[in-house]
Structure formats: structure tokens, C-alpha cells
Write a protein that holds these residues in place. Structure first.
Motif: not given
Lengths: 340, 292
Positions: B69, B88, B220
Motif C-alpha cells: 500500500w 498506511f 485494505a
């Protein structure tokens, strides 16, 4: 229920639906849409009363329904039909008050944490049962002596031998001082010495506490040593309920005559004649030099003993019942109506 | 047939011990769960190498997520879905922390216990087997988290992790974490109890694993999922037991979202509890106690 009756079942039954199909791929595919089942009647209408303090042996061949019955009595299995009351409780509800009064010991991996010393499991069990420390300590000390646990409780359970583990399992199962024990094959797989130790412990525990015990075992020595009363279960139904002596009397019409001749007895010199004479008396079960075991009908014993003695030079002679294993084989082959 | 009289000795009474009275049942449950936790902690300490390897697996998962990410953020001009590369890192390290503190294994262990009959002795103790599992997992999670903390701190500095954290969000997160652990355990246990009826539930377990990966915010952050998946995630329980506590701890929830989150988590836990209780009751009735 009578005051001292703590187990009572009426029409107790456990039926299973088992999927069945023929062999082969086609049958396998067909079973996707058309499933067939067969009803297995593991236990089928058992009436049983057990009084407080009794030690009862459950006998029967594999798959007879003994363990299924024990599992229903302890609350592990829900009956398909019938009434059941144990210590005034309905076992299948597994009330905490009920579970604190019973113990089911089966196999050798039950209560103990495999990777920890048994002493840690004993502590954990104390918390599970909410035992007061003094009670727990006193019971543990007593079990420690009775089961000879010295040097066993401080090493991981997985490093104990089968017999040692079984002794620790028994201690774990009895820490909360149950008044009703269900023992399913408690000596299975143990060597002869370990079997004897476990057997002696159960005997002493039951004698000293007055606990009630229901026991299944394939070792007749267990049953003979521990059970005043035996219940024969076969094909899920109760075939016999009474003492071992009664059972033997009902199914066994045979006696064993063990005889030893003097080493220089003339009859031993003429083997052909001896064999003929013995065959006329009964069925020779064992022979070893001057010693013979002959099976005869119970009703003919007087005449047969006279015939044997007439052979001369007898130095030892005993009359024995058939081995228990043989008695049980006969019992399993005998219709229930003839046993009751 | 006559009963034998009891005779003397410390073992001489057939009467059971004097147990704690019923009104102290909650306390006795707690004592029993703590005893199970203590026992599991002892096992964990005994097999510390295994524990460390588990920790390494978890760290690797987090590092992979962060690496992927961060690349996505860099390719998008420094941010994706409102997350910078460093945010992230903060998000996925917090996911790791929450995952560890709420980890459960009951969906894997319970089917084995049912299939092999190991459940039988647990059913005959005056303590619910699931409560024992919960206690054991609590101990395992605390131990593993303690073992992982130094690595998490190091990774935090290595990836220059950032979170918009405040005292309020940390306190709220700490309050929500036990509830999330309960919620996650209940979902997990509900998957596990299906083994009372289905002999093989491997496929169901895999379905659960992937659903959790996507809908919980583990793969995610939820904002990066397509709209319909985000909507589904807000309806299903997975997000509320993982993504929501993580967003709370990383300062990504306002007061309204926090209140909604706690309500959803509580509501789901209540629904799951009732469903599990019903399924357990019916499952135990179907239990064959085979193998033990």
C-alpha cells in the motif's frame, strides 16, 4: 424412586440415522439426490435401577450399547426416547449441580493438559469446580497416596507412560470427589501390573467413599474384582441383570475337571487307552504331560468324577467353573428371555 | 442388591464438596476462565519458539501489506483513499495489534474437538467449553502481543508510521477492544459449531477467512473498497470487530461514527450471542460423542 436409587431409566433408547449407499461411482452420484438412511438402534429400551453405593459392571460385545448407555447417563448424549433420572437430575441438561457430582473417565486423554505437568491441571480443575483449597488439598493428598503419584505430577503429561497417565487421569477425574463414577474401559491398553493397580484403586476408592460406580471393561478380571452386579447389554437391549454367579449358573451347564496323575502312573504309559478313556468322560480342553483339563456337563459331574478316579494314581484334582470369558460368550449367544 | 456403606478416611464422605453458592456464579466463571488462561499461558511459555514463529508470521503479513500500500500511495502521488504512505504503515501496524489482541482459534479447534470426541470431557465439566476457549485465547493473545510489541515499535520507526491519535481515541479504543474481542470470538465460534452437523467445514472456514480479510479492513482500509463492498462491510459484523477499532485507535472516527460503531458492535455481539447459544444447544443435542 426408592430413597437409595440414584439411577433410574425406563425405556431408554438411542437411535441413529446412518447414511448408506452401495459401492461404486454411480451409486455415489445417485446418493446426491437420493439419500438413503438406516436406523441404528444403539440402545433400545433399557430399564435400569442402580442404588447408591453399588458397583455395576456393563458387559457386552463391541457395539452392544454399553458406552452409549454410559454416555446418556452422564449427559453426553441425548436419548432418543425413554425416561432417565440420575441423582435426581435429567443428565442431558448437564446442570452444574449435576456435573459436580459425577465423573466420566474414559480413555487416557481427558482432563489433563497434554503439554503441562499434571500438577498444573490439578490446579486448573480446582478452579473449574470452585473447590475450596483445603478440600482440594486433602483430596489430592489422599489420591496421591492411593494412586502412588510420587514423581509423576511434576513432568509433562505427554512424557508419562500409559499406566502413569491413567493414574493421573483418575486423580484428575476424582478431585472434586464425585459420588457417581462412570468408568469406560479404565484399564484398556494397560500392562498387567498397571491394570491391577488401577483395579485396586477403584476398589479401594469405592469402598472408602461409598461412591457408586458404573464400569465397562473387556477385561474380565476388572469385572470379577470390582462388580457385585453385572448388566449384560446386547444389541442395545438388557439381557441380564444380576450377580456374576447367577449369570454363570444360567448360561453355563459345564464344569472343568483338572486332574494330575502321578508321574509313574501306569495309565500314562498307555496313551492310546488314556485318550480313549478321557474322551469317553468329556471333552479334553488342555493336556500337558500328566495334567489334563476335561470339560463335562454339570449334571453328570458325579459320574464323571467317579470314572476319572477309576483311572488310578490321581495326585491332584479340582473342579472349576468355566472361565468367565467363556461364560460371557454363552451369555451373548443366549436369548434375553432365557437369561431373565 | 444392597449398597455398601461408606467407611471412614478423608475420602470417606460420598457427599460432594461444599461449593460456592449460585449467586457467586459470575465470579466462579471468571475464576475458571482465568484458570484456563493461566494454563494456556504456561503452555505458551513452554512452547515459546512456536509462539515466536507465530509472531514472525503476523509481522510478515503486516510488512507485506505496508509495502504494497505504500507503493500504491507513491504511485498515486503520495496518497490513496486519504492515506499517505506513512499513514498506511500506522494503519496496518494497528491492524496487527488489534488482530493479535482479538485473535481467536475456536473455529479451527472446535471442529477438531467435535470430530475426535475431545469435546466430551469438556462438556462434563461445570464450565462452558467456549468460556474455557475464550480464557485460553485471552492468555495466548496477551502473551503474543507482549512478544510482538518490540517488533511493532521497531517497524513503527522503520516505516515512519503516522496516526492521528489523541488521548480520547486511545481510551475509546481500549474500551472497544474487549467488546471487539468478544464479537470476533462469537463470529468465529458460530463458524466452529457448524461442525456439529457438517463433518468437513474447511471450505466454510476459508470463506470466513477471505470474507474477514476483505470486509474487516484487514486487506485494505474500508474507504479503498468499491462502494457496494463498503456498504456490505458496514452491514456484516467483520468490520465492526476489526476495522472499526483500528480506525478508532488511529483517530479516523469522529464522535458520531464512534457512537454508531459501538452500537453496531454491541448489537452484533448480542445477535451473535443469541445465535451461538441456540446453535450450541441444538449442536450438543446432535453431538455423537464419537471417538471418546
Amino acid at each position: 424412586m426408592a430413597d437409595d436409587t440414584i439411577i433410574r431409566t425406563r425405556g431408554l433408547a438411542k437411535h441413529y440415522e446412518v447414511p448408506i449407499r452401495e459401492a461404486g461411482l454411480l451409486a455415489s452420484v445417485r446418493s446426491i439426490t437420493k439419500r438413503q438412511h438406516r436406523t441404528v438402534r444403539a440402545v433400545d429400551g433399557v430399564d435400569l435401577d442402580v442404588a447408591r453405593g453399588e458397583v455395576v459392571g456393563f458387559l457386552g460385545p463391541n457395539g452392544a450399547g454399553k458406552t452409549t448407555t454410559l454416555k446418556m447417563l452422564s449427559g453426553l448424549l441425548h436419548p432418543s426416547a425413554g425416561e432417565i433420572s440420575v441423582l435426581g437430575h435429567e443428565p442431558r441438561r448437564r446442570d452444574r449441580a449435576f456435573l459436580r457430582r459425577i465423573s466420566l473417565v474414559m480413555g487416557q486423554r481427558q482432563q489433563l493438559v497434554w503439554d503441562l505437568p499434571a500438577a498444573d491441571s490439578f490446579l486448573m480443575i480446582r478452579s473449574f469446580y470452585g473447590l475450596r483449597h483445603a478440600d482440594w488439598r486433602a483430596q489430592l493428598d489422599e489420591l496421591h497416596d492411593l494412586l502412588d503419584l510420587e514423581g509423576l505430577t511434576d513432568k509433562p503429561v505427554r512424557q508419562l507412560s500409559l499406566g502413569e497417565r491413567m493414574r493421573c487421569e483418575l486423580a484428575a477425574g476424582l478431585l472434586h470427589r464425585p459420588e457417581l463414577l462412570f468408568l469406560d474401559e479404565p484399564t484398556l491398553g494397560l500392562d498387567v501390573q498397571s491394570q491391577r493397580r488401577v483395579r485396586e484403586f477403584i476398589r479401594r476408592y469405592a469402598d472408602r467413599t461409598g461412591a457408586t460406580a458404573l464400569l465397562t471393561s473387556h477385561y474380565m478380571a476388572d469385572i470379577e474384582a470390582l462388580c457385585e452386579r453385572v448388566v449384560v447389554i446386547h444389541h442395545g437391549t438388557l439381557h441380564f441383570d444380576g450377580s456374576l454367579r447367577d449369570l454363570a449358573a444360567r448360561v453355563s451347564d459345564r464344569k472343568l475337571l483338572a486332574i494330575r496323575f502321578a508321574a509313574d502312573a501306569p495309565i500314562l504309559a498307555d496313551r492310546a487307552r488314556l485318550d480313549r478313556e478321557l474322551a469317553a468322560i468329556g471333552e479334553v480342553r488342555e493336556s500337558d504331560g500328566a495334567e489334563y483339563v476335561i470339560e463335562v456337563a454339570r449334571a453328570e459331574i458325579h459320574d464323571r468324577v467317579t470314572q476319572l478316579m477309576a483311572l488310578g494314581d490321581v495326585v491332584d484334582f479340582t473342579v472349576e467353573d468355566e472361565p468367565l470369558e467363556r461364560v460371557l460368550e454363552r451369555a451373548f449367544d443366549t436369548p434375553a428371555a432365557e437369561l431373565s | 442388591m444392597t449398597a455398601r456403606p461408606a467407611t471412614g478416611s478423608a475420602l470417606g464422605s460420598p457427599e460432594p464438596f461444599d461449593y460456592a453458592p449460585a449467586h457467586r456464579r459470575l465470579r466462579s466463571w471468571l475464576v475458571a476462565a482465568l484458570a484456563a488462561a493461566r494454563s494456556e499461558a504456561q503452555v505458551g511459555v513452554q512452547y515459546r519458539a512456536n509462539l515466536l514463529l507465530w509472531g514472525a508470521v503476523r509481522l510478515l503479513q503486516a510488512v507485506i501489506s505496508i509495502a504494497v500500500w505504500r507503493s500504491v500511495a507513491s504511485a498515486n502521488g503520495g496518497a490513496a483513499g486519504g492515506f499517505t504512505a506513512n499513514e498506511f504503515a500506522g494503519y496496518f501496524l494497528t491492524v496487527l495489534l488489534v488482530l493479535e489482541l482479538t485473535h481467536t482459534w475456536v473455529r479451527g479447534r472446535l471442529p477438531t474437538q467435535i470430530r475426535t470426541g475431545e469435546l466430551s470431557p469438556l462438556l462434563l465439566r461445570p464450565m462452558h467449553p467456549l468460556l474455557e476457549s475464550f480464557g485460553r485465547m485471552g492468555a495466548f493473545n496477551v502473551l503474543l502481543t507482549i512478544g510482538l510489541l518490540p517488533s511493532i515499535v521497531i517497524l513503527w520507526f522503520v516505516f515512519d508510521a503516522e496516526v492521528d491519535v489523541s488521548a480520547v481515541s486511545i481510551i475509546a479504543g481500549i474500551v472497544v477492544l474487549p467488546l471487539a474481542a468478544v464479537g470476533r470470538f462469537l463470529v468465529d465460534a458460530l463458524v466452529g459449531v457448524t461442525a456439529f452437523w457438517l463433518t468437513r467445514i474447511d471450505a466454510l472456514q476459508s470463506l470466513y477467512t477471505y470474507a474477514s480479510l476483505v470486509f474487516a479492513g484487514q486487506f485494505a482500509p474500508l474507504v479503498l473498497l468499491p462502494g457496494p463492498l463498503q456498504t456490505a462491510a458496514k452491514v456484516l459484523p467483520f468490520y465492526w470487530t476489526l476495522g472499526f477499532p483500528v480506525e478508532l485507535l488511529t483517530g479516523r472516527c469522529d464522535l458520531r461514527e464512534a457512537v454508531i460503531g459501538v452500537a453496531m458492535l454491541t448489537g452484533w455481539s448480542a445477535v451473535l450471542f443469541v445465535a451461538l447459544a441456540l446453535a450450541w444447544r441444538r449442536g450438543v443435542r446432535a453431538y455423537g460423542a464419537v471417538g471418546a
